[in-house]
Design a protein around this motif. Structure first.
Motif, PDB file in Angstrom:
ATOM      1  N   ARG A 165      17.481   3.200 -28.141  1.00 40.35           N
ATOM      2  CA  ARG A 165      17.052   3.781 -26.958  1.00 40.35           C
ATOM      3  C   ARG A 165      15.378   4.132 -27.317  1.00 40.35           C
ATOM      4  O   ARG A 165      14.758   4.520 -26.518  1.00 40.35           O
ATOM      5  CB  ARG A 165      17.450   5.200 -26.635  1.00 40.35           C
ATOM      6  N   ARG A 166      15.166   4.162 -28.755  1.00 36.35           N
ATOM      7  CA  ARG A 166      13.773   4.510 -28.929  1.00 36.35           C
ATOM      8  C   ARG A 166      12.737   3.802 -28.067  1.00 36.35           C
ATOM      9  O   ARG A 166      11.805   4.241 -27.602  1.00 36.35           O
ATOM     10  CB  ARG A 166      13.435   4.546 -30.308  1.00 36.35           C
ATOM     11  N   ARG A 167      12.674   2.586 -28.138  1.00 34.10           N
ATOM     12  CA  ARG A 167      11.632   1.417 -27.480  1.00 34.10           C
ATOM     13  C   ARG A 167      11.433   1.766 -26.130  1.00 34.10           C
ATOM     14  O   ARG A 167      10.306   1.884 -25.661  1.00 34.10           O
ATOM     15  CB  ARG A 167      12.035   0.270 -28.049  1.00 34.10           C
ATOM     16  N   ILE A 208       2.058   3.078 -39.206  1.00 37.21           N
ATOM     17  CA  ILE A 208       1.860   4.679 -39.225  1.00 37.21           C
ATOM     18  C   ILE A 208       1.878   5.089 -37.829  1.00 37.21           C
ATOM     19  O   ILE A 208       2.133   6.161 -37.525  1.00 37.21           O
ATOM     20  CB  ILE A 208       0.676   4.766 -40.193  1.00 37.21           C
ATOM     21  N   LEU A 209       1.096   4.353 -37.042  1.00 37.21           N
ATOM     22  CA  LEU A 209       0.661   5.102 -35.587  1.00 37.21           C
ATOM     23  C   LEU A 209       1.959   5.051 -34.964  1.00 37.21           C
ATOM     24  O   LEU A 209       2.125   6.138 -34.145  1.00 37.21           O
ATOM     25  CB  LEU A 209      -0.171   3.892 -34.708  1.00 37.21           C
ATOM     26  N   ARG A 210       2.998   3.778 -35.067  1.00 31.67           N
ATOM     27  CA  ARG A 210       4.182   3.916 -34.433  1.00 31.67           C
ATOM     28  C   ARG A 210       4.989   5.353 -34.858  1.00 31.67           C
ATOM     29  O   ARG A 210       5.787   5.876 -33.965  1.00 31.67           O
ATOM     30  CB  ARG A 210       5.029   2.848 -34.717  1.00 31.67           C
ATOM     31  N   ARG A 211       4.854   5.610 -36.059  1.00 29.41           N
ATOM     32  CA  ARG A 211       5.708   6.785 -36.645  1.00 29.41           C
ATOM     33  C   ARG A 211       5.119   7.851 -35.849  1.00 29.41           C
ATOM     34  O   ARG A 211       5.771   8.957 -35.707  1.00 29.41           O
ATOM     35  CB  ARG A 211       5.638   6.864 -37.993  1.00 29.41           C
ATOM     36  N   ARG A 212       3.919   8.169 -35.697  1.00 25.62           N
ATOM     37  CA  ARG A 212       3.088   9.431 -35.273  1.00 25.62           C
ATOM     38  C   ARG A 212       3.411   9.275 -33.670  1.00 25.62           C
ATOM     39  O   ARG A 212       3.747  10.649 -33.233  1.00 25.62           O
ATOM     40  CB  ARG A 212       1.591   9.206 -35.315  1.00 25.62           C
ATOM     41  N   ARG A 213       3.558   8.220 -33.102  1.00 28.32           N
ATOM     42  CA  ARG A 213       3.915   8.271 -31.677  1.00 28.32           C
ATOM     43  C   ARG A 213       5.198   8.845 -31.509  1.00 28.32           C
ATOM     44  O   ARG A 213       5.562   9.586 -30.684  1.00 28.32           O
ATOM     45  CB  ARG A 213       3.834   6.879 -31.079  1.00 28.32           C
ATOM     46  N   MET A 214       6.214   8.253 -32.320  1.00 24.82           N
ATOM     47  CA  MET A 214       7.538   8.700 -32.255  1.00 24.82           C
ATOM     48  C   MET A 214       7.757  10.170 -32.584  1.00 24.82           C
ATOM     49  O   MET A 214       8.553  10.807 -31.926  1.00 24.82           O
ATOM     50  CB  MET A 214       8.477   8.079 -33.300  1.00 24.82           C
ATOM     51  N   ALA A 215       6.905  10.802 -33.467  1.00 25.94           N
ATOM     52  CA  ALA A 215       6.917  12.124 -33.548  1.00 25.94           C
ATOM     53  C   ALA A 215       6.321  13.032 -32.305  1.00 25.94           C
ATOM     54  O   ALA A 215       6.917  13.906 -32.019  1.00 25.94           O
ATOM     55  CB  ALA A 215       6.169  12.532 -35.082  1.00 25.94           C
ATOM     56  N   ALA A 216       5.183  12.512 -31.796  1.00 25.28           N
ATOM     57  CA  ALA A 216       4.593  13.104 -30.731  1.00 25.28           C
ATOM     58  C   ALA A 216       5.543  13.114 -29.447  1.00 25.28           C
ATOM     59  O   ALA A 216       5.531  14.168 -28.705  1.00 25.28           O
ATOM     60  CB  ALA A 216       3.240  12.457 -30.422  1.00 25.28           C
ATOM     61  N   LEU A 217       6.229  12.108 -29.366  1.00 24.62           N
ATOM     62  CA  LEU A 217       7.207  11.964 -28.153  1.00 24.62           C
ATOM     63  C   LEU A 217       8.632  12.766 -28.403  1.00 24.62           C
ATOM     64  O   LEU A 217       9.483  12.428 -27.674  1.00 24.62           O
ATOM     65  CB  LEU A 217       7.327  10.647 -27.748  1.00 24.62           C
ATOM     66  N   GLN A 218       8.717  13.190 -29.780  1.00 25.51           N
ATOM     67  CA  GLN A 218       9.976  13.665 -30.028  1.00 25.51           C
ATOM     68  C   GLN A 218      11.174  12.764 -29.988  1.00 25.51           C
ATOM     69  O   GLN A 218      12.035  13.232 -29.526  1.00 25.51           O
ATOM     70  CB  GLN A 218      10.230  14.968 -29.412  1.00 25.51           C
ATOM     71  N   LEU A 219      11.017  11.387 -30.489  1.00 30.55           N
ATOM     72  CA  LEU A 219      11.995  10.555 -30.319  1.00 30.55           C
ATOM     73  C   LEU A 219      12.655  10.286 -31.884  1.00 30.55           C
ATOM     74  O   LEU A 219      13.537   9.481 -31.834  1.00 30.55           O
ATOM     75  CB  LEU A 219      11.392   9.290 -29.965  1.00 30.55           C
TER      76      LEU A 219
END
Lengths: 798, 414
Positions: free
Chosen positions: A702-704, A684-695
Motif C-alpha cells: 500500500r505504501r506506493r 535516502i529521499l524515499r526513506r525520508r519521505r516514508m518517515a515524513a508521511l508516517q508510512l
C-alpha cells in the motif's frame, strides 16, 4: 508486565534445565540424566501446569538438607576423589529443588548463581569435550543471554512496583496496580535486534579471549579433581586379566582419533586396518592369571620433558616420512598410543607431545606413557622412518626394522632430569637386550603340552620345532604358521568360560578351543615362547573405522584389542602378529551402514573438528593463529596490491585500448559512479519521505499508492521549510499544524486544512478524489500566497 | 533539557558477576580447560557489551518534566515527563527517579525524604521499557506525598543497567520545580456532619431574595412563560390583572471553621514563633487535614463554608460555596504555617461554628448543647471514613471490623 514475567520465568526454567542436562551429559551419567529430566518435567507440571502452585517452604528446606546429606555421603564414599563432580551434584540437586518451589527474587538469584557454577564444573569435566555438550553449551549461552535481557526488562518494572507497594503499605492505602511501562514503536523488533547485537559482541569477545589468552600447563591437582569416577566402559586396560567371564562388546564411545599421513597426504581408508599399540605386557602370572608389564621393562624407562621440536629417537636418514597425529579423548589412563601395522615391525622414531608435561618411554619395549594420567584431551604426533616408496599402504616394509627400539644416539632434550648419557645408555641397552631375551622366553604353564602343540604345528608346516637359533626370516615364517593355525582352528567369541582349576590359556588351547582376542594373543605368545621365540602380549585397539570426510581413523571403546609381538632377532627387532580371526573381529567392529552411518560419520567429524579446534587448542595453535594473523596484517595489503596490479596488467595485455578507449572507459566508470550515487540519494529521499508521511507501518503493497496520494503534504512541508518552518521529526502533523495555527491563525489556516486532508487519506482510508484534489490545489495556492505575504509583512529582527 | 552530569556505577548483578568471573578465571587458569576460556570470554563479552550499551543506550537523551497543578497528601501524585532520544539507538529499561542533593545518596541528606517529618516516603519512580531512537516518549512517575505544603522537586535521575545489570549508567537533569500538595482529605462520616448541622439553627435557611421555590416573598405581574401554578388567582381577580407569586430562595447552612493554631503562636506580633517538634507538626497536619476534610464534605453536602485560622498568617475567608472557593481554601490550608501570626483575639463579624485544634491527646468533643463544637486533630480517624486496604481486610478482618465499630460508636455518641 505479566507477559514479561511469564517469559522470564519460562526462560529461567529452560536455562536451568539445559544446564542440568549438560552437566549430566558431561559427567556421562545416563541414569542421572533421566532422573533429572523427569524431575524437571515434574517441576514444570507443579509450577506451570494447569494448577500452578509450589511445594511449601518447609518441605523444600527438608529436601535441601537431604541433598546436602547425600552429597556429603557421596564425598565420603568416594573419599573426596571427585570434588568437582560432587559439587556439580550439589548444585544440580539444589536447582531442581528450587524449581519445585514458588520462585521470587531470592530464588532467581540463587538459580543465577548455581546454574553458571554448574556449567563451570561441567566444562572442566572430561565428558565436556563431546559435541553434544558443545551444542548444549551454545544453547545455554543463548538462553542465558535471553534470560538476562528478559530479567533486566522485568527487574526495572519490579523495582518501580516494589517501591509503590512499599509506600502504599506504609500509608495503609489501596495497593496500586502494576505500572504500565512506556513502550515506543517497534519495541519487539528493536529488542530482538539489540539482543542479537549484544550476543554478537559477547561471541566476538569470547572468541578473541579464547584465541589470545596465553595457555600454560594444567596443574596436577586440577587433573585429580576433575578426573572421572572410573574407567566406565569395557575397553583398553594396562593389564590383561584372563580369569574368565564375558568381556562384552564395549561401548561405541570414541577413545582416540588417528590421522595418518604419508608425505603430507592423508593415508588410510576403509579395509586398511592398523593396530594402536598401548601396553606391552611381558609377564604372565599363573596365580593371578594376569598379564602385566614386568619391573624389568619398567626399570629401563626414560623420562623426558616435552620439547617444542619433539624428541628424536634416531637421526632421520629416510627417503620419506609417515606420521600419525593422534588425538587422545576420554581416558584416565597414562598410556600414549602408537600405531603399527597388523603384520609388521614395530618402531617409533620421533614423537612430540606439547600438551603432556613429561613422557616416559620404555627403552626396551617402546611403550609410551605420560607421567601423570591423561585427564584432558590432547594431541600428539608420532613419526616413522621409511625407506623406499611403499607399494601399498600397509606394506610391512614401510618401517625399517633395523631401527627398532631406541638407539644410543637418541637426541634427548637438554631439560631431561633423569637418564644416563648416550654412551652409558648404549651400554645399558646392550646388556638389557641380552637379559630381556632370556626373560621373554620364560613360560611355566603346561610348558611341555603347549610346546608339543606348537612343535606339531611347525612340523606340519615344514619348519624346525625349535626356533631359538633360527634366523629372522625362519622365525617370522614359523610364527606366522602358528598364527595361521590359531586363526584357522580356533573360534572367536567374546565369551570366556571360567576355566576352573586349569589355566585359562591351557583351557583355551586344549579344552574350549574358543575365546576372545586376549586368549588368542596369550596362546600365540605361549606357543612362541615354548619354541624359543621371545614374545609378549600387546593391548590397545584395532583401528578399522575410517572417516572419509575427515580422513582419519576413529577408535572406539569397542575396538579394544590384544595381539602378540615376537622378536625376530635382537638386531632386526620386533614384529606384530594378530592371531585373532580377523573376519570375526572385523564383523564385530563393523560400523552400521546406511543413512544412519552417514549421519554418524558427519557427527563424528564435527565432534573431531570441535575437539581439534577448540578442546585441544594450545600454545602451538595459538602461535599459528596469531602468527597467521600478524602475517595477514603486515603482508596482506602488499599482497592485495600485488594481486591487483597483476590483474590490471593482465587486463591491459588482454584488452589493448587506444586513448579514445581509455576515455570512454573512464566516462563509463564516472557514469556508473554517478548512477550509483543518484540511486543512493533516491533511496535516502524515499526513506525520508516514508518517515515524513508516517508510512513505515503500512504494508509495502500500500505504501506506493499512499505515497503518491500524499505527495501534497510533502509539497506543503517543503513550502513551509523554505520559509523557515521546519517540522521536527518527533512532532506529529497535527501538533505541527496546531502550533503554526496558534502562532498566526490566518496565515497558517491552509496548513490546518491540508493536514486534515492528510489525516483523512492517510488514516481515514479516504481516496484523494477529484473534490479533495481540487481542495488540495486551492489550499496550496492559498498557502503559497499567505507565506509570501507574511514574508513581505514580516518586520526584520522581530 | 540536556543532562547535567553522568556517572557509571556497579549494577545490581555486578557483585555476583564479579564473583562468578573471578571463579571462572581461577578455574580457567588452574585447569587450562579451553571451554573455561570460552566461558571466561563470554563473561568478558558481557562486560564489553554492557559498557557499549551504556554508552549508546543513554546517548542523546533529553528530558522535560511536564507541569503538575497540585497533589493531595496521602494520594497518588503522578509526575509526567517527556523524553526525547536524539540518537538512533533505542534505550531499554530506563528508570526515572526524582532525586535531591548531589551524589547517589544525596536524597538522604536533602529534600523531602530528609525532612522531619518526611514529606515523601520514597522517591517518585517511573519506568520506560523502551525508548525508540529519534522519537519522543512520555513517562510517568508516581509518589504518595504524606504532608501538605510545597513539594520541591530538584533533580531527575535516569538510569539503566541494560542488558545484564552489571553496570549502571546514571544521568542527572537539574530541573527545580514546586508542586503544591493539598492537605490530606478524607470523607467525613454522615453522623459527624449531622452533628455539626444541628448546631446551625437546624435545617436549611432561606435567603431574603426572590427567585426560589420555598416560601412566599411577593407578588408581581404575570410574565409570559410563568406557570399557571404560580398565578395568584385571588389577587388577580381583585386587581383584574394577572399576578404571579414570587417565592424565596433556599439558602444552605453556613459553616464557619476556625483552625485554632494559637497554641503555637507568638505572644505578640513580631516575636519569633517557637520551633515545633516533628510530632507537633504532624499534629498540626492532622488538624489541617480534618479541616480540609470538613470543607470538602461540606462543599459536597451543599454548605457554604468559610475559614479562619488563628495563630497563622492567613486571611479570613468568608463563607461561600463554589469550586474555586473550595480550592482556594484548600490551597490556603496547604500553605498554613503555624506560629507566623499571633492568635485571633476576637473574630471580626464571623462566629465559628466548628473549631479544629491540633491533637491534645483528648477524645472527641462534640457538645451539641453549645453553638460551637470543638474537634481535635486526634479524632481524624474517628470522624472520617476509614477505608482499610483490601489486603488488610483479608489479613486482619478483626481489626478492620473493630475500626468500623469505633466509628459507629463515636457517631452514636455524637
Amino acid at each position: 508486565m505479566q507477559k514479561a514475567e511469564q517469559r522470564f520465568r519460562r526462560l529461567a526454567f529452560f536455562q536451568v534445565l539445559i544446564g542440568n542436562l549438560a552437566f549430566c551429559i558431561s559427567e556421562g551419567q545416563p541414569l542421572l540424566l533421566m532422573l533429572v529430566g523427569l524431575a524437571c518435567v515434574g517441576a514444570w507440571f507443579v509450577t506451570e501446569g494447569p494448577w500452578p502452585t509450589g511445594l511449601p517452604r518447609p518441605l523444600l528446606n527438608i529436601g535441601a538438607v537431604l541433598i546436602v546429606g547425600l552429597v556429603l555421603l557421596e564425598y565420603r564414599i568416594t573419599r573426596g576423589a571427585r570434588p568437582v563432580a560432587i559439587g556439580g551434584h550439589l548444585t544440580l540437586g539444589l536447582q531442581v529443588l528450587i524449581l519445585y518451589g514458588k520462585r521470587g527474587r531470592r530464588e532467581y538469584t540463587q538459580l543465577a548463581v548455581l546454574s553458571p557454577l554448574q556449567m563451570i564444573s561441567a566444562s572442566v569435566l572430561p565428558g565436556g569435550v563431546s559435541l553434544i555438550y558443545a551444542g548444549l553449551l551454545i544453547i545455554y549461552g543463548l538462553v542465558t543471554l535471553m534470560t538476562a535481557i528478559a530479567y533486566q526488562v522485568k527487574r526495572a518494572g519490579d523495582h518501580v512496583f516494589d517501591s509503590y507497594k512499599k509506600t502504599t503499605r506504609k500509608l495503609e492505602t489501596q495497593p496500586p496496580a502494576a505500572p504500565e511501562p512506556s513502550v515506543g514503536p517497534y519495541h519487539r523488533l528493536q529488542l530482538r535486534m539489540t539482543s542479537v547485537a549484544v550476543g554478537a559482541v559477547c561471541a566476538l569477545v569470547a572468541a578473541a579471549v579464547f584465541v589470545v589468552v596465553p595457555r600454560s600447563q594444567q596443574s596436577d591437582l586440577a587433573g585429580a579433581i576433575t578426573r572421572p569416577a572410573a574407567s566406565r566402559q569395557a575397553g583398553y586396560s594396562q593389564s590383561v586379566d584372563l580369569v574368565g567371564g564375558s568381556i562384552g562388546e564395549g561401548s561405541p564411545e570414541p577413545v582416540l582419533n588417528i590421522a595418518l599421513r604419508y608425505n603430507g597426504a592423508p593415508y588410510g581408508g576403509e579395509g586398511i586396518n592398523w593396530l594402536v599399540r598401548g601396553s606391552a605386557l611381558d609377564q604372565y602370572s599363573p596365580i593371578d592369571r594376569r598379564w602385566t608389564r614386568s619391573q624389568f621393562q619398567a626399570n629401563h624407562d626414560l623420562t623426558l620433558p616435552h620439547a617444542d621440536e619433539g624428541v628424536t629417537l634416531r637421526p632421520n636418514s629416510a627417503d620419506a616420512s609417515a606420521s600419525a597425529d593422534i588425538t587422545l579423548r576420554r581416558t584416565a589412563e597414562q598410556s600414549l598410543f602408537t600405531v603399527c601395522p597388523v603384520d609388521g615391525p614395530v618402531a617409533v622414531v620421533w614423537f612430540r607431545t606439547p600438551s603432556v608435561d613429561r613422557v616416559k618411554i620404555g627403552m626396551l619395549d617402546q611403550q609410551l606413557s605420560s607421567s601423570s594420567p591423561n585427564d584432558s584431551v590432547h594431541t600428539y604426533s608420532i613419526r616413522y622412518w621409511l625407506q623406499g616408496t611403499p607399494t601399498r599402504p600397509n606394506d610391512p616394509r614401510l618401517i625399517n626394522p633395523q631401527f627398532n627400539g631406541i638407539g644410543a644416539d637418541a637426541r634427548v632434550p637438554s631439560g631431561a632430569r633423569r637418564g644416563p648419557g648416550p654412551r652409558r645408555r648404549g651400554n645399558r641397552r646392550r646388556n638389557a637386550l641380552e637379559q630381556q631375551e632370556a626373560f621373554l622366553l620364560d613360560w611355566r604353564v603346561e610348558r611341555e603340552q603347549i610346546r608339543a602343540l606348537a612343535a606339531g604345528v611347525l612340523r606340519d608346516a615344514g619348519y624346525p620345532t625349535d626356533l631359538a637359533d633360527a634366523d629372522a626370516d625362519t622365525r617370522l615364517a614359523g610364527t606366522r604358521a602358528l598364527r595361521d593355525y590359531l586363526r584357522d582352528t580356533y573360534r572367536y567369541t567374546t565369551d570366556n568360560p571360567v576355566a576352573g582349576g586349569r589355566d585359562p590359556i591351557a583351557a583355551f588351547l586344549f579344552e574350549h578351543r574358543a575365546g576372545h582376542c586376549e586368549l588368542f594373543a596369550s596362546a600365540l605368545c605361549a606357543m612362541c615362547r615354548t619354541v624359543g621365540i621371545p614374545a609378549r602380549v600387546i593391548t590397545g585397539f584395532r583401528a578399522s573405522e575410517y572417516n572419509d570426510i575427515g580422513g582419519y581413523y576413529i577408535v572406539r571403546q569397542s575396538h579394544a584389542h590384544a595381539w602378540t609381538e615376537v622378536q625376530l632377532s635382537p638386531t632386526v627387532g620386533w614384529h606384530t602378529l594378530d592371531a585373532t580371526p580377523s573376519a570375526e573381529v572385523d564383523r564385530q567392529h563393523l560400523s552400521s551402514t546406511g543413512w544412519f552411518a552417514g549421519l554418524r560419520e558427519v557427527y563424528d567429524h564435527l565432534e573431531f573438528q570441535w575437539i581439534a579446534s577448540v578442546i585441544t587448542y594450545d600454545q602451538n595453535s595459538q602461535e599459528q593463529i596469531l602468527g597467521g594473523l600478524g602475517a595477514f596484517v603486515t603482508e596482506g595489503p602488499d599482497r592485495w596490491f600485488g594481486a591487483l596490479s597483476d590483474w590490471s596488467s593482465r587486463q591491459t595485455r588482454n584488452f589493448e585500448l587506444s586513448t579514445l578507449g581509455y576515455f570512454s572507459a573512464g566516462m563509463i566508470v564516472i557514469a556508473l559512479i554517478a548512477a550509483l550515487f543518484s540511486l543512493g540519494r533516491l533511496l535516502i529521499l524515499r526513506r525520508r519521505r516514508m518517515a515524513a508521511l508516517q508510512l513505515k507501518s503500512v504494508p509495502r503493497t500500500r505504501r506506493r499508492a499512499l505515497a503518491r496520494q500524499l505527495r501534497f503534504y510533502i509539497t506543503m512541508l517543503e513550502m513551509l521549510e523554505r520559509h523557515g518552518h521546519l517540522r521536527p521529526h518527533w512532532q506529529s502533523p497535527y501538533g505541527f499544524a496546531k502550533q503554526l495555527a496558534e502562532k498566526q491563525p490566518m496565515r497558517f489556516d491552509p496548513v490546518v486544512a491540508l493536514t486534515e486532508l492528510f489525516y483523512e487519506v492517510r488514516f481515514g482510508y479516504r481516496l484523494l478524489d477529484t473534490d479533495r484534489r481540487a481542495r488540495v490545489k486551492l489550499h496550496l495556492r492559498r498557502l503559497e500566497h499567505t507565506l509570501g505575504a507574511g514574508d513581505e509583512l514580516a518586520v526584520p529582527g522581530a | 533539557m540536556k543532562p547535567d552530569r553522568s556517572r557509571v556505577e556497579l549494577g545490581p548483578t555486578g557483585p555476583m558477576f564479579l564473583l562468578i568471573a573471578a571463579l571462572a578465571t581461577g578455574v580457567a587458569i588452574y585447569t587450562q580447560a579451553n571451554l573455561m576460556f570460552i566461558v571466561l570470554g563470554l563473561l568478558a563479552g558481557g562486560l564489553v557489551a554492557s559498557v557499549l550499551w551504556l554508552w549508546a543506550g543513554m546517548r542523546g537523551l533529553t528530558l522535560e518534566r511536564l507541569p503538575v497543578a497540585h497533589g493531595v497528601a496521602g494520594e497518588e501524585l503522578v509526575l509526567r515527563y517527556q523524553l526525547l532520544k536524539h540518537s538512533r539507538m533505542p534505550g531499554f529499561s530506563i528508570v526515572i527517579t526524582e532525586t535531591w542533593g548531589k551524589g547517589p545518596r544525596g536524597y538522604k541528606r536533602f529534600g523531602p525524604l530528609a525532612e522531619k517529618p518526611q514529606r515523601l516516603l520514597a522517591r517518585p519512580t517511573g519506568w520506560v521499557m523502551h525508548l525508540t531512537g529519534g522519537l519522543t516518549c512520555q513517562a510517568q512517575a508516581s509518589c504518595w506525598p504524606i504532608r501538605r505544603g510545597k513539594l520541591e522537586l530538584q533533580r531527575v535521575e535516569l538510569h539503566t543497567d541494560f542488558p545484564f545489570g552489571l553496570l549502571r549508567r546514571i544521568v542527572v537533569f537539574h530541573m527545580p520545580e514546586e508542586v503544591l500538595i493539598l492537605p490530606r482529605i478524607r470523607r467525613v462520616t454522615r453522623q459527624a456532619m449531622t452533628a455539626v448541622t444541628r448546631l446551625d439553627a437546624g435545617g436549611y435557611n432561606q435567603l431574603d431574595k426572590e427567585g426560589g421555590t420555598e416560601e412566599f416573598y411577593s407578588l408581581r405581574h404575570y410574565r409570559k412563560g410563568d406557570s399557571l401554578k404560580v398565578i395568584d388567582w385571588k389577587h388577580s381577580a381583585k386587581t383584574g390583572k394577572l399576578l404571579s407569586r414570587e417565592l424565596t430562595q433556599p439558602a444552605p447552612p453556613t459553616l464557619m471553621i476556625l483552625l485554632d493554631l494559637s497554641a503555637y503562636a507568638p505572644e505578640k506580633l513580631g516575636e519569633l514563633a517557637p520551633t515545633l517538634s516533628p510530632e507537633a507538626l504532624l499534629g498540626v497536619d492532622r488538624a489541617v487535614a480534618l479541616t480540609a476534610s470538613l470543607i470538602c464534605d461540606a462543599y459536597v453536602t451543599g454548605y457554604r463554608v468559610g475559614l479562619m485560622v488563628s495563630g497563622a498568617e492567613v486571611d479570613t475567608i468568608r463563607p461561600h460555596r463554589s469550586l474555586p472557593h473550595r480550592t482556594r481554601m484548600l490551597e490556603t490550608l496547604a500553605y498554613v504555617e503555624p506560629g507566623t501570626a499571633p492568635a485571633i483575639r476576637r473574630a471580626a463579624g464571623e462566629v465559628p461554628s466548628v473549631i479544629v485544634r491540633p491533637g491534645q491527646g483528648g477524645s472527641l468533643a462534640i457538645r451539641p448543647g453549645r453553638r460551637t463544637i470543638e474537634l481535635y486533630g486526634d479524632s481524624l480517624d474517628q470522624l472520617t471514613l476509614y477505608n482499610p486496604p483490601e489486603a488488610l481486610l483479608r489479613q486482619r478482618p478483626g481489626q478492620a471490623a473493630r475500626a468500623q465499630r469505633t466509628i459507629l460508636a463515636v457517631s452514636s455518641k455524637a
